[in-house]
Write a protein that holds these residues in place. Structure first.
Motif, PDB file in Angstrom:
ATOM      1  N   MET A  11       3.021  -3.424  12.219  1.00 10.54           N
ATOM      2  CA  MET A  11       2.171  -2.316  11.794  1.00 10.54           C
ATOM      3  C   MET A  11       3.028  -1.336  11.013  1.00 10.54           C
ATOM      4  O   MET A  11       4.248  -1.471  10.975  1.00 10.54           O
ATOM      5  CB  MET A  11       1.486  -1.647  12.982  1.00 10.54           C
ATOM      6  N   PHE A  12       2.375  -0.374  10.390  1.00 12.88           N
ATOM      7  CA  PHE A  12       3.132   0.655   9.692  1.00 12.88           C
ATOM      8  C   PHE A  12       2.443   2.003   9.829  1.00 12.88           C
ATOM      9  O   PHE A  12       1.245   2.080  10.093  1.00 12.88           O
ATOM     10  CB  PHE A  12       3.325   0.311   8.205  1.00 12.88           C
ATOM     11  N   ASN A  13       3.244   3.032   9.663  1.00 13.90           N
ATOM     12  CA  ASN A  13       2.752   4.398   9.567  1.00 13.90           C
ATOM     13  C   ASN A  13       3.180   4.944   8.220  1.00 13.90           C
ATOM     14  O   ASN A  13       4.291   4.655   7.764  1.00 13.90           O
ATOM     15  CB  ASN A  13       3.352   5.292  10.663  1.00 13.90           C
ATOM     16  N   LEU A  14       2.317   5.721   7.604  1.00  9.75           N
ATOM     17  CA  LEU A  14       2.704   6.510   6.445  1.00  9.75           C
ATOM     18  C   LEU A  14       3.023   7.890   6.984  1.00  9.75           C
ATOM     19  O   LEU A  14       2.213   8.496   7.691  1.00  9.75           O
ATOM     20  CB  LEU A  14       1.566   6.582   5.414  1.00  9.75           C
ATOM     21  N   LYS A  15       4.224   8.363   6.672  1.00  6.88           N
ATOM     22  CA  LYS A  15       4.655   9.676   7.162  1.00  6.88           C
ATOM     23  C   LYS A  15       4.805  10.632   5.989  1.00  6.88           C
ATOM     24  O   LYS A  15       5.262  10.245   4.912  1.00  6.88           O
ATOM     25  CB  LYS A  15       5.984   9.568   7.914  1.00  6.88           C
ATOM     26  N   ALA A  16       4.433  11.881   6.218  1.00  4.97           N
ATOM     27  CA  ALA A  16       4.617  12.930   5.216  1.00  4.97           C
ATOM     28  C   ALA A  16       6.084  13.361   5.227  1.00  4.97           C
ATOM     29  O   ALA A  16       6.849  12.994   6.123  1.00  4.97           O
ATOM     30  CB  ALA A  16       3.711  14.113   5.526  1.00  4.97           C
ATOM     31  N   GLN A  34       5.507  13.902   9.885  1.00  2.61           N
ATOM     32  CA  GLN A  34       4.235  13.721  10.596  1.00  2.61           C
ATOM     33  C   GLN A  34       3.572  12.413  10.150  1.00  2.61           C
ATOM     34  O   GLN A  34       3.537  12.110   8.957  1.00  2.61           O
ATOM     35  CB  GLN A  34       3.293  14.879  10.295  1.00  2.61           C
ATOM     36  N   VAL A  35       3.035  11.664  11.102  1.00  3.36           N
ATOM     37  CA  VAL A  35       2.266  10.456  10.775  1.00  3.36           C
ATOM     38  C   VAL A  35       0.939  10.908  10.168  1.00  3.36           C
ATOM     39  O   VAL A  35       0.202  11.677  10.788  1.00  3.36           O
ATOM     40  CB  VAL A  35       2.022   9.592  12.023  1.00  3.36           C
ATOM     41  N   ILE A  36       0.631  10.420   8.961  1.00  2.00           N
ATOM     42  CA  ILE A  36      -0.619  10.806   8.313  1.00  2.00           C
ATOM     43  C   ILE A  36      -1.585   9.632   8.155  1.00  2.00           C
ATOM     44  O   ILE A  36      -2.754   9.843   7.859  1.00  2.00           O
ATOM     45  CB  ILE A  36      -0.367  11.505   6.950  1.00  2.00           C
ATOM     46  N   LEU A  37      -1.093   8.407   8.377  1.00  3.73           N
ATOM     47  CA  LEU A  37      -1.964   7.231   8.329  1.00  3.73           C
ATOM     48  C   LEU A  37      -1.317   6.128   9.152  1.00  3.73           C
ATOM     49  O   LEU A  37      -0.107   5.905   9.056  1.00  3.73           O
ATOM     50  CB  LEU A  37      -2.143   6.754   6.882  1.00  3.73           C
ATOM     51  N   THR A  38      -2.111   5.454   9.967  1.00  3.05           N
ATOM     52  CA  THR A  38      -1.633   4.358  10.802  1.00  3.05           C
ATOM     53  C   THR A  38      -2.411   3.097  10.439  1.00  3.05           C
ATOM     54  O   THR A  38      -3.633   3.123  10.323  1.00  3.05           O
ATOM     55  CB  THR A  38      -1.827   4.688  12.296  1.00  3.05           C
ATOM     56  N   SER A  39      -1.686   2.007  10.290  1.00  9.08           N
ATOM     57  CA  SER A  39      -2.322   0.737   9.920  1.00  9.08           C
ATOM     58  C   SER A  39      -2.921   0.036  11.119  1.00  9.08           C
ATOM     59  O   SER A  39      -2.688   0.408  12.272  1.00  9.08           O
ATOM     60  CB  SER A  39      -1.291  -0.193   9.283  1.00  9.08           C
ATOM     61  N   GLU A  40      -3.647  -1.023  10.812  1.00 13.51           N
ATOM     62  CA  GLU A  40      -4.089  -1.937  11.846  1.00 13.51           C
ATOM     63  C   GLU A  40      -2.890  -2.794  12.249  1.00 13.51           C
ATOM     64  O   GLU A  40      -1.806  -2.657  11.676  1.00 13.51           O
ATOM     65  CB  GLU A  40      -5.220  -2.819  11.313  1.00 13.51           C
ATOM     66  N   ARG A  60       4.840 -10.081   9.236  1.00 14.53           N
ATOM     67  CA  ARG A  60       5.483  -9.008   8.478  1.00 14.53           C
ATOM     68  C   ARG A  60       4.924  -8.973   7.051  1.00 14.53           C
ATOM     69  O   ARG A  60       4.664  -7.898   6.514  1.00 14.53           O
ATOM     70  CB  ARG A  60       6.990  -9.242   8.463  1.00 14.53           C
ATOM     71  N   ALA A  61       4.744 -10.145   6.459  1.00 13.24           N
ATOM     72  CA  ALA A  61       4.229 -10.212   5.082  1.00 13.24           C
ATOM     73  C   ALA A  61       2.853  -9.571   4.982  1.00 13.24           C
ATOM     74  O   ALA A  61       2.555  -8.869   4.005  1.00 13.24           O
ATOM     75  CB  ALA A  61       4.185 -11.660   4.603  1.00 13.24           C
ATOM     76  N   ALA A  62       2.011  -9.784   5.979  1.00 12.24           N
ATOM     77  CA  ALA A  62       0.676  -9.179   5.970  1.00 12.24           C
ATOM     78  C   ALA A  62       0.775  -7.657   6.060  1.00 12.24           C
ATOM     79  O   ALA A  62       0.040  -6.945   5.379  1.00 12.24           O
ATOM     80  CB  ALA A  62      -0.168  -9.741   7.110  1.00 12.24           C
ATOM     81  N   ALA A  63       1.703  -7.142   6.874  1.00 13.18           N
ATOM     82  CA  ALA A  63       1.901  -5.693   6.975  1.00 13.18           C
ATOM     83  C   ALA A  63       2.412  -5.137   5.649  1.00 13.18           C
ATOM     84  O   ALA A  63       1.990  -4.067   5.214  1.00 13.18           O
ATOM     85  CB  ALA A  63       2.864  -5.373   8.110  1.00 13.18           C
ATOM     86  N   ALA A  68       1.233  -2.259   0.407  1.00 16.86           N
ATOM     87  CA  ALA A  68       0.918  -2.352  -1.027  1.00 16.86           C
ATOM     88  C   ALA A  68      -0.520  -1.912  -1.296  1.00 16.86           C
ATOM     89  O   ALA A  68      -0.803  -1.273  -2.319  1.00 16.86           O
ATOM     90  CB  ALA A  68       1.151  -3.779  -1.526  1.00 16.86           C
ATOM     91  N   SER A  69      -1.419  -2.216  -0.385  1.00 20.61           N
ATOM     92  CA  SER A  69      -2.811  -1.817  -0.550  1.00 20.61           C
ATOM     93  C   SER A  69      -2.973  -0.304  -0.439  1.00 20.61           C
ATOM     94  O   SER A  69      -3.747   0.303  -1.195  1.00 20.61           O
ATOM     95  CB  SER A  69      -3.683  -2.537   0.487  1.00 20.61           C
ATOM     96  N   VAL A  70      -2.239   0.331   0.479  1.00 18.31           N
ATOM     97  CA  VAL A  70      -2.282   1.794   0.575  1.00 18.31           C
ATOM     98  C   VAL A  70      -1.710   2.401  -0.710  1.00 18.31           C
ATOM     99  O   VAL A  70      -2.273   3.348  -1.266  1.00 18.31           O
ATOM    100  CB  VAL A  70      -1.513   2.304   1.809  1.00 18.31           C
TER     101      VAL A  70
END
Length: 113
Positions: A17-22, A26-32, A37-40, A45-47
Motif C-alpha cells: 500500500m502507499f500513503n501520499l504525504k504532504a 501528514q498523510v493526505i491520501l491512503t491507497s487500497e 509491489r508492481a500493482a501498488a 502512477a494513477s494518483v
C-alpha cells in the motif's frame, strides 16, 4: 516550495500500500491494499496522473457523519481515500493538498523496514 512524497510500504497482512504525504508529513491520501509491489506502483502512477483533475474527487460522508473524499481513476475505480474531516470545507482543503502534491515523483520505499 516544499513538496510531498509517496511512502510505499507493506501492510500487516503482507500486501502493499502507499500513503501520499504532504510536506508537513501528514498523510493526505491512503491507497487500497495491493497483492504485488508492481500493482501498488501502478496505483501511485494513477494518483500522479489523476490527482490534478477536480472531477476525479468525490466527497462522501461516513456512517459517523464525518466527511471524507475518494480519488478515482478515469475508469471510476477508487485509487485512494482521505482521513475523516470535521467539515466538508476542511475536506475540500484536503483535496486541494492532494491536488498540489499528487504529481510528485518522490517515492520513499519503506517495504524493507
Amino acid at each position: 516550495m516544499a513538496q510531498g512524497w509517496y511512502e510505499l510500504k507493506v501492510a500487516k497482512d503482507g500486501q502493499f500500500m502507499f500513503n501520499l504525504k504532504a510536506a508537513n508529513s501528514q498523510v493526505i491520501l491512503t491507497s487500497e491494499l495491493y497483492k504485488t509491489r508492481a500493482a501498488a506502483e501502478n496505483g501511485i502512477a494513477s494518483v500522479q496522473k489523476n490527482g490534478a483533475d477536480p472531477a476525479a474527487y468525490e466527497i462522501r460522508v461516513a456512517k459517523n457523519d464525518k466527511p471524507y473524499f475518494v480519488l478515482k481513476a478515469k475508469n471510476h475505480q477508487e485509487i485512494g481515500r482521505s482521513q475523516y474531516y470535521s467539515s466538508e470545507a476542511i475536506a475540500k482543503k484536503g483535496i486541494a493538498s492532494v491536488s498540489r502534491n499528487a504529481a510528485t515523483s518522490v517515492i520513499k520505499d519503506k517495504t524493507t523496514e
